[in-house]
Design a protein around this motif. Sequence first.
Motif, PDB file in Angstrom:
ATOM      1  N   ASN A 209       6.082   2.504 -46.666  1.00  0.00           N
ATOM      2  CA  ASN A 209       6.616   2.946 -47.559  1.00  0.00           C
ATOM      3  C   ASN A 209       5.566   4.438 -48.586  1.00  0.00           C
ATOM      4  O   ASN A 209       5.497   5.303 -48.177  1.00  0.00           O
ATOM      5  CB  ASN A 209       7.492   3.570 -48.171  1.00  0.00           C
ATOM      6  CG  ASN A 209       6.817   1.326 -49.322  1.00  0.00           C
ATOM      7  OD1 ASN A 209       6.396   0.718 -48.330  1.00  0.00           O
ATOM      8  ND2 ASN A 209       6.910   2.057 -50.165  1.00  0.00           N
ATOM      9  N   THR A 212       4.290   7.909 -46.366  1.00  0.00           N
ATOM     10  CA  THR A 212       5.024   8.694 -46.348  1.00  0.00           C
ATOM     11  C   THR A 212       4.807   9.390 -47.758  1.00  0.00           C
ATOM     12  O   THR A 212       5.670  11.018 -47.774  1.00  0.00           O
ATOM     13  CB  THR A 212       6.374   8.244 -46.404  1.00  0.00           C
ATOM     14  OG1 THR A 212       6.639   7.450 -47.690  1.00  0.00           O
ATOM     15  CG2 THR A 212       7.148   7.112 -45.637  1.00  0.00           C
ATOM     16  N   ARG A 213       4.064   8.962 -48.353  1.00  0.00           N
ATOM     17  CA  ARG A 213       3.831   9.804 -49.578  1.00  0.00           C
ATOM     18  C   ARG A 213       2.625  10.476 -50.137  1.00  0.00           C
ATOM     19  O   ARG A 213       1.468  10.575 -49.328  1.00  0.00           O
ATOM     20  CB  ARG A 213       3.819   8.373 -50.876  1.00  0.00           C
ATOM     21  CG  ARG A 213       5.027   8.101 -51.167  1.00  0.00           C
ATOM     22  CD  ARG A 213       5.168   6.735 -51.755  1.00  0.00           C
ATOM     23  NE  ARG A 213       6.027   5.527 -52.098  1.00  0.00           N
ATOM     24  CZ  ARG A 213       6.391   5.126 -52.803  1.00  0.00           C
ATOM     25  NH1 ARG A 213       5.097   4.258 -53.727  1.00  0.00           N
ATOM     26  NH2 ARG A 213       7.266   4.468 -52.679  1.00  0.00           N
ATOM     27  N   GLU A 249      11.195   4.748 -46.693  1.00  0.00           N
ATOM     28  CA  GLU A 249      10.954   4.840 -48.315  1.00  0.00           C
ATOM     29  C   GLU A 249      11.657   3.509 -48.651  1.00  0.00           C
ATOM     30  O   GLU A 249      12.726   3.315 -47.788  1.00  0.00           O
ATOM     31  CB  GLU A 249      11.194   6.067 -49.013  1.00  0.00           C
ATOM     32  CG  GLU A 249       9.953   7.387 -49.673  1.00  0.00           C
ATOM     33  CD  GLU A 249       9.075   5.716 -49.900  1.00  0.00           C
ATOM     34  OE1 GLU A 249       9.393   5.160 -50.520  1.00  0.00           O
ATOM     35  OE2 GLU A 249       7.771   6.418 -50.939  1.00  0.00           O
ATOM     36  N   ASP A 253      17.176   8.630 -50.757  1.00  0.00           N
ATOM     37  CA  ASP A 253      16.537   9.216 -50.760  1.00  0.00           C
ATOM     38  C   ASP A 253      16.685  10.526 -51.789  1.00  0.00           C
ATOM     39  O   ASP A 253      16.314  11.307 -52.040  1.00  0.00           O
ATOM     40  CB  ASP A 253      17.484  10.491 -49.457  1.00  0.00           C
ATOM     41  CG  ASP A 253      16.675   9.461 -48.304  1.00  0.00           C
ATOM     42  OD1 ASP A 253      15.367   9.644 -48.059  1.00  0.00           O
ATOM     43  OD2 ASP A 253      17.153   9.582 -47.261  1.00  0.00           O
ATOM     44  N   TYR A 258      11.479  11.324 -54.895  1.00  0.00           N
ATOM     45  CA  TYR A 258      11.461  12.796 -53.826  1.00  0.00           C
ATOM     46  C   TYR A 258      11.607  13.623 -53.633  1.00  0.00           C
ATOM     47  O   TYR A 258      10.949  14.662 -52.721  1.00  0.00           O
ATOM     48  CB  TYR A 258      11.964  11.629 -52.353  1.00  0.00           C
ATOM     49  CG  TYR A 258      11.788  10.083 -52.470  1.00  0.00           C
ATOM     50  CD1 TYR A 258      10.378   9.514 -52.884  1.00  0.00           C
ATOM     51  CD2 TYR A 258      12.876   9.728 -52.200  1.00  0.00           C
ATOM     52  CE1 TYR A 258      10.119   8.130 -52.776  1.00  0.00           C
ATOM     53  CE2 TYR A 258      12.673   7.670 -52.364  1.00  0.00           C
ATOM     54  CZ  TYR A 258      11.182   7.225 -52.787  1.00  0.00           C
ATOM     55  OH  TYR A 258      10.607   6.060 -52.367  1.00  0.00           O
ATOM     56  N   THR A 262      13.247  13.938 -48.458  1.00  0.00           N
ATOM     57  CA  THR A 262      13.403  13.171 -47.757  1.00  0.00           C
ATOM     58  C   THR A 262      14.835  12.529 -46.694  1.00  0.00           C
ATOM     59  O   THR A 262      16.138  13.678 -47.785  1.00  0.00           O
ATOM     60  CB  THR A 262      12.572  11.432 -48.037  1.00  0.00           C
ATOM     61  OG1 THR A 262      13.737  11.485 -48.683  1.00  0.00           O
ATOM     62  CG2 THR A 262      11.647  11.516 -48.786  1.00  0.00           C
ATOM     63  N   TYR A 264      15.462   9.659 -44.645  1.00  0.00           N
ATOM     64  CA  TYR A 264      14.576   8.406 -44.144  1.00  0.00           C
ATOM     65  C   TYR A 264      16.816   8.002 -43.706  1.00  0.00           C
ATOM     66  O   TYR A 264      16.176   6.804 -42.914  1.00  0.00           O
ATOM     67  CB  TYR A 264      14.393   7.560 -45.581  1.00  0.00           C
ATOM     68  CG  TYR A 264      12.788   8.070 -45.290  1.00  0.00           C
ATOM     69  CD1 TYR A 264      11.938   7.705 -44.833  1.00  0.00           C
ATOM     70  CD2 TYR A 264      12.390   8.593 -46.970  1.00  0.00           C
ATOM     71  CE1 TYR A 264      10.639   8.655 -44.075  1.00  0.00           C
ATOM     72  CE2 TYR A 264      11.072   8.832 -46.941  1.00  0.00           C
ATOM     73  CZ  TYR A 264      10.202   8.970 -45.304  1.00  0.00           C
ATOM     74  OH  TYR A 264       9.165   9.951 -45.367  1.00  0.00           O
TER      75      TYR A 264
END
Length: 389
Positions: A209, A212-213, A249, A253, A258, A262, A264
């Motif tokens: 996770n 993803t940032r 994540e 969402d 976020y 996102t 996910y």
Amino acid sequence: MKARLFTTLLTTVALLTAVTTIAQDRLKIDHGPYLQEVTQKGSTFVFQTSLPTYSYIELKKENGDKSVLYYQTKHGLKQANTDFFSIRANDLAPATTYQYRIISKEMVSFQPYKVTFGDSIASPWYSFKTINPKAQGASIFITSDTHSDANKLDTMLELCDYKTCDAFFYVGDMMNYMSVGGEHPYSSFIDVSVNKFASSIPFELVRGNHETRGDMARIFPAFFPKSNDKIYGSYLMGDIMVIMLDSGEDKSDKHPVYAGITDYDNYRSEQAEWLKKLVKTKEYKKAKYRIVLTHFPLVVGEQWRQEGNWTGWYDAVDKFLPILNKANVDLVVSGHTHQFKYHEKHVANNNFPQLVQGAMCATRLDIQDGQVNVKVLDTKGEVLMDKKL
């Protein structure tokens, strides 16, 4: 007069040699090469040069005298005037050792009808072996949650005797985030992998996770290219099937952090549909051993359930667990919690053992003779687990 002329010539030669050396020092392979997606019939070579170049791979069978050149091409154009390359070689022979090197030419000028090249360099020859479809068993290194601590990764590789490992898997959060001017995959874990093994043996990455940032997260997969352009997938090594799932994540969402950008939940649904098809394939059913890697554990401890904040994690469990419970999985290895934990079968609706790596741990799987030996060590070399499944 002759002596003076000779001295002048020596001086000129020395200056030219110095200029050439300086130019060649400017042009080099800054990062890599590292291998990705090595299969029975192919391999991808990833590297970065110090200057914009036109680069390609020269490949030959071990001790062979016939080379083949491979380029990165798209829409009829060979990749050029850039510093990042990802070159795929296909149509290789299974269970065969190859040698390769990088050829790079500096691009001094790139005009519409005139291209001017500068210096050229050739890397040393490296070797690798394509997958042997008849291989039985393997030794596998697995770690996660190093969070850009390259020294920790280096230590764990040494403690797990990496030189005797056949494959390497990173199960997410190898970085804290992916941001311009911040952390980079090279310094976080790629460079140390190259120094140890990655020019000859690939590593495979399962995204965590934290990867993803950041404002560079959307180009993160480019460093780990796949032919199908997916992050999740399966990796077949002889009689071992490794399934890699991308958890996404850990929060909803809709969580404010976020910013609504996102998706996910749908992404995990996409993977679940893919997974349903995979476990029905002849390739999967034929495998003698089945190892699943996913950053989020598929057993959620009571502590994490009670907190109630990790809806992305719960969603991954709800979508992946029912499929894997019917798929004769030998072991699931995860990270994320930073706490070492081993869950036996059937403790939380899991029909397989679940290993959760701590943030200061690495795992070595020695798979042979119908057994999976799981050995977990911490950064001090203490054995936390040594168990045959």
